[in-house]
Write a protein that holds these residues in place. Structure first.
Motif, PDB file in Angstrom:
ATOM      1  N   TYR A   1      -5.607  -1.239  30.083  1.00 55.41           N
ATOM      2  CA  TYR A   1      -4.877  -2.320  30.760  1.00 55.41           C
ATOM      3  C   TYR A   1      -5.404  -3.677  30.298  1.00 55.41           C
ATOM      4  O   TYR A   1      -4.634  -4.587  29.944  1.00 55.41           O
ATOM      5  CB  TYR A   1      -5.017  -2.195  32.291  1.00 55.41           C
ATOM      6  CG  TYR A   1      -4.568  -3.445  33.009  1.00 55.41           C
ATOM      7  CD1 TYR A   1      -3.213  -3.695  33.231  1.00 55.41           C
ATOM      8  CD2 TYR A   1      -5.497  -4.405  33.405  1.00 55.41           C
ATOM      9  CE1 TYR A   1      -2.798  -4.867  33.839  1.00 55.41           C
ATOM     10  CE2 TYR A   1      -5.089  -5.574  34.016  1.00 55.41           C
ATOM     11  CZ  TYR A   1      -3.735  -5.806  34.232  1.00 55.41           C
ATOM     12  OH  TYR A   1      -3.317  -6.974  34.826  1.00 55.41           O
TER      13      TYR A   1
ATOM     14  N   GLU B   1       3.052  -7.420  34.030  1.00 56.85           N
ATOM     15  CA  GLU B   1       4.164  -6.501  34.313  1.00 56.85           C
ATOM     16  C   GLU B   1       4.411  -5.570  33.117  1.00 56.85           C
ATOM     17  O   GLU B   1       4.634  -4.371  33.287  1.00 56.85           O
ATOM     18  CB  GLU B   1       5.455  -7.281  34.628  1.00 56.85           C
ATOM     19  CG  GLU B   1       5.466  -8.005  35.962  1.00 56.85           C
ATOM     20  CD  GLU B   1       4.565  -9.234  35.994  1.00 56.85           C
ATOM     21  OE1 GLU B   1       4.235  -9.769  34.903  1.00 56.85           O
ATOM     22  OE2 GLU B   1       4.163  -9.633  37.097  1.00 56.85           O
ATOM     23  N   GLU B   2       4.360  -6.159  31.907  1.00 56.61           N
ATOM     24  CA  GLU B   2       4.566  -5.326  30.708  1.00 56.61           C
ATOM     25  C   GLU B   2       3.473  -4.263  30.592  1.00 56.61           C
ATOM     26  O   GLU B   2       3.744  -3.095  30.284  1.00 56.61           O
ATOM     27  CB  GLU B   2       4.541  -6.213  29.447  1.00 56.61           C
ATOM     28  CG  GLU B   2       5.788  -7.056  29.271  1.00 56.61           C
ATOM     29  CD  GLU B   2       5.631  -8.066  28.136  1.00 56.61           C
ATOM     30  OE1 GLU B   2       6.603  -8.253  27.392  1.00 56.61           O
ATOM     31  OE2 GLU B   2       4.534  -8.651  27.993  1.00 56.61           O
TER      32      GLU B   2
ATOM     33  N   THR C   1       4.084  -1.531  33.014  1.00 52.27           N
ATOM     34  CA  THR C   1       5.200  -0.692  32.567  1.00 52.27           C
ATOM     35  C   THR C   1       4.736   0.284  31.486  1.00 52.27           C
ATOM     36  O   THR C   1       5.090   1.472  31.494  1.00 52.27           O
ATOM     37  CB  THR C   1       6.338  -1.584  32.003  1.00 52.27           C
ATOM     38  OG1 THR C   1       6.720  -2.494  33.021  1.00 52.27           O
ATOM     39  CG2 THR C   1       7.537  -0.762  31.569  1.00 52.27           C
ATOM     40  N   MET C   2       3.930  -0.213  30.562  1.00 53.60           N
ATOM     41  CA  MET C   2       3.422   0.660  29.491  1.00 53.60           C
ATOM     42  C   MET C   2       2.546   1.776  30.065  1.00 53.60           C
ATOM     43  O   MET C   2       2.588   2.912  29.602  1.00 53.60           O
ATOM     44  CB  MET C   2       2.609  -0.171  28.489  1.00 53.60           C
ATOM     45  CG  MET C   2       3.469  -1.105  27.653  1.00 53.60           C
ATOM     46  SD  MET C   2       2.428  -2.155  26.628  1.00 53.60           S
ATOM     47  CE  MET C   2       3.655  -3.085  25.744  1.00 53.60           C
TER      48      MET C   2
ATOM     49  N   VAL D   1       2.831   3.082  33.040  1.00 52.98           N
ATOM     50  CA  VAL D   1       3.746   4.046  33.675  1.00 52.98           C
ATOM     51  C   VAL D   1       4.361   4.957  32.609  1.00 52.98           C
ATOM     52  O   VAL D   1       4.468   6.178  32.788  1.00 52.98           O
ATOM     53  CB  VAL D   1       4.857   3.310  34.471  1.00 52.98           C
ATOM     54  CG1 VAL D   1       5.943   4.286  34.920  1.00 52.98           C
ATOM     55  CG2 VAL D   1       4.258   2.589  35.677  1.00 52.98           C
ATOM     56  N   GLU D   2       4.770   4.353  31.485  1.00 58.71           N
ATOM     57  CA  GLU D   2       5.379   5.143  30.405  1.00 58.71           C
ATOM     58  C   GLU D   2       4.419   6.172  29.822  1.00 58.71           C
ATOM     59  O   GLU D   2       4.835   7.201  29.303  1.00 58.71           O
ATOM     60  CB  GLU D   2       5.869   4.203  29.292  1.00 58.71           C
ATOM     61  CG  GLU D   2       7.148   3.467  29.665  1.00 58.71           C
ATOM     62  CD  GLU D   2       7.471   2.342  28.695  1.00 58.71           C
ATOM     63  OE1 GLU D   2       8.494   1.683  28.911  1.00 58.71           O
ATOM     64  OE2 GLU D   2       6.707   2.123  27.727  1.00 58.71           O
TER      65      GLU D   2
ATOM     66  N   VAL E   1      -1.327   1.765  39.248  1.00 59.54           N
ATOM     67  CA  VAL E   1      -0.145   0.893  39.294  1.00 59.54           C
ATOM     68  C   VAL E   1       0.123   0.432  40.724  1.00 59.54           C
ATOM     69  O   VAL E   1       0.548  -0.703  40.960  1.00 59.54           O
ATOM     70  CB  VAL E   1       1.081   1.626  38.682  1.00 59.54           C
ATOM     71  CG1 VAL E   1       2.357   0.835  38.901  1.00 59.54           C
ATOM     72  CG2 VAL E   1       0.858   1.866  37.187  1.00 59.54           C
TER      73      VAL E   1
ATOM     74  N   SER F   1      -1.394  -2.802  41.746  1.00 58.37           N
ATOM     75  CA  SER F   1      -0.976  -3.847  40.818  1.00 58.37           C
ATOM     76  C   SER F   1      -1.387  -5.264  41.245  1.00 58.37           C
ATOM     77  O   SER F   1      -1.896  -6.035  40.437  1.00 58.37           O
ATOM     78  CB  SER F   1       0.547  -3.761  40.661  1.00 58.37           C
ATOM     79  OG  SER F   1       0.998  -4.783  39.846  1.00 58.37           O
TER      80      SER F   1
ATOM     81  N   ALA G   1       4.914   0.896  22.660  1.00 58.92           N
ATOM     82  CA  ALA G   1       4.821   1.600  23.934  1.00 58.92           C
ATOM     83  C   ALA G   1       4.212   2.991  23.793  1.00 58.92           C
ATOM     84  O   ALA G   1       3.673   3.546  24.730  1.00 58.92           O
ATOM     85  CB  ALA G   1       6.207   1.694  24.555  1.00 58.92           C
TER      86      ALA G   1
END
Ligand SMILES: [Fe+2]
Length: 393
Positions: A308, A324-325, A328-329, A331-332, A347, A350, A387
């Motif tokens: 992170y 935020e990006e 998201t990464m 989470v992916e 997450v 956050s 990603a």
């Protein structure tokens, strides 16, 4: 009142019988200040105003008995330590045992011989004074030990912090990466402590030592050559392989330190983090291609915090991703790079994570409290970030 001072000790003599009060006082008054009190109730009232060095207490009295009176005294922190001797006409083993079980220091039956009463009072005052002295000595000793432990902890922290700085200075990247990673981990470990799944395991950890150990997760980079560590361009296959040896170097360095300093939790945690923080949940990480829960839980946590922070940091070959990006990464990559449940928890934190990450912006603006602005340690694979490629080296 304090018998340790050079003044007469004070004794409260409690009896409903005036003759007994006079007899007792006659036996003791030439050596002690004797206050005569006619009932248990009046004793308790007197204790609110002054504390004697010892109480001589009758048992059979109208109103509160001696047994009831001592129970009240022993419940009150203000009077619990005052020695009480029962001085009573109530004889018999059973009464004596009951009296002593209520924390009286002695049980003397009437009629008593005056010299014997005097001797026993002397003895108990002396014992009480010694007990107080021992307690004061122990308290002082405890203070000294705590001071020394604090000194050692400070030294411990300073050396670990210093080692982390040495690692970061060599890397010449963004500032305070390891400190932020440590803070993300703190947020994560605190949250884990409140979950059914992790609470029991986390409770067995020395949390302070674990968080201190996080500063050393990249200690193995000390052994990576400058040409590779500081290279701005994409690493060759061979260079990448050298770089990917840093977890093994870290483990070896920490093991050699452990040989000199065995039983240090911080080194054991640091070894786990240093060795396994680049393993991936799907088994494609390094150095051992461990898979799923084969990877130590602490290393799975470190992987999240480390990646992170690398994502939100600017590198020569990549821009800084927004919070935020980065989320998201993550989470992916749950279930591939990261432990899915742990990633979800990360997450869910956050807001707290973002708050810590703002310190990075403070560094960029040159308003961080530390000076000079130092540069950090984690490097993303140059030119390989997308990603699907969130590995940090
Ligand atoms: Fe690393």
């Amino acid at each position: 009142m304090d018998s340790s001072k050079n003044q007469k000790s004070c004794i409260f003599l409690v009896d409903d019988n005036v003759v007994n009060l006079n007899t007792g006082k006659a036996a003791l008054h030439h050596k002690y200040t004797v206050i005569t009190i006619p009932s248990g109730e009046m004793l308790l009232r007197a204790l609110e105003k002054t504390k004697p060095d010892l109480v001589l207490l009758d048992i059979d009295m109208p109103g509160m008995s001696g047994f009831d009176t001592i129970k009240v005294m022993k419940r009150d922190p203000e009077t619990v330590d005052i020695p009480v001797i029962f001085l009573t006409g109530k004889d018999g083993t059973e009464n004596e045992l009951l009296g002593l079980s209520l924390d009286a220091v002695d049980y003397i039956t009437k009629p008593f011989a005056a010299p014997l009463l005097l001797k026993r009072v002397e003895l108990h005052l002396e014992l009480h004074a010694q007990k107080n002295e021992l307690r004061r000595f122990n308290e002082k000793l405890l203070d000294t030990v705590q001071e020394k432990v604090q000194d050692l902890n400070s030294l411990h922290n300073a050396i670990i912090g210093w080692a982390a700085e040495v690692i970061e200075f060599r890397d010449e990247e963004t500032g305070y990466h390891v400190e932020r990673v440590q803070k993300y981990l703190e947020v994560l470990v605190n949250a884990m402590g409140k979950t059914e799944k992790y609470a029991a395991e986390v409770a067995t950890w020395d949390k302070d030592a674990f968080l201190r150990s996080a500063l050393l997760h990249d200690v193995g980079k000390i052994k990576v050559h400058d040409d590779i560590l500081l290279k701005r361009e994409k690493l060759t296959e061979e260079e990448l392989m050298c770089m990917q040896l840093h977890p093994i170097y870290g483990k070896t360095l920490l093991e050699s330190l452990q040989n000199k300093l065995p039983d240090q939790a911080v080194l054991e945690y640091a070894k786990t983090l240093a060795y396994s923080h680049h393993e991936r949940w799907d088994g494609t990480g390094y150095p051992n291609r461990l898979e799923g829960e084969e990877i130590h839980l602490q290393a799975r946590m470190m992987s999240l915090a480390d990646v992170y922070d690398a994502l939100i940091s600017e590198r020569p070959y990549k821009r800084a991703f927004s919070h935020e990006e980065a989320m998201t990464m993550i989470v992916e990559q749950r279930g591939t790079q990261f432990d899915p449940e742990l990633a979800d928890l990360f997450v869910s934190l956050s807001d707290q994570i973002e708050e810590i990450s703002k310190e990075l912006n403070a560094v960029k603006l040159g308003i961080a409290k530390h000076n000079p602005v130092r540069l950090s340690t984690t490097t993303l694979n140059a030119g390989e970030l997308n990603a699907g490629e969130l590995d940090v080296i």
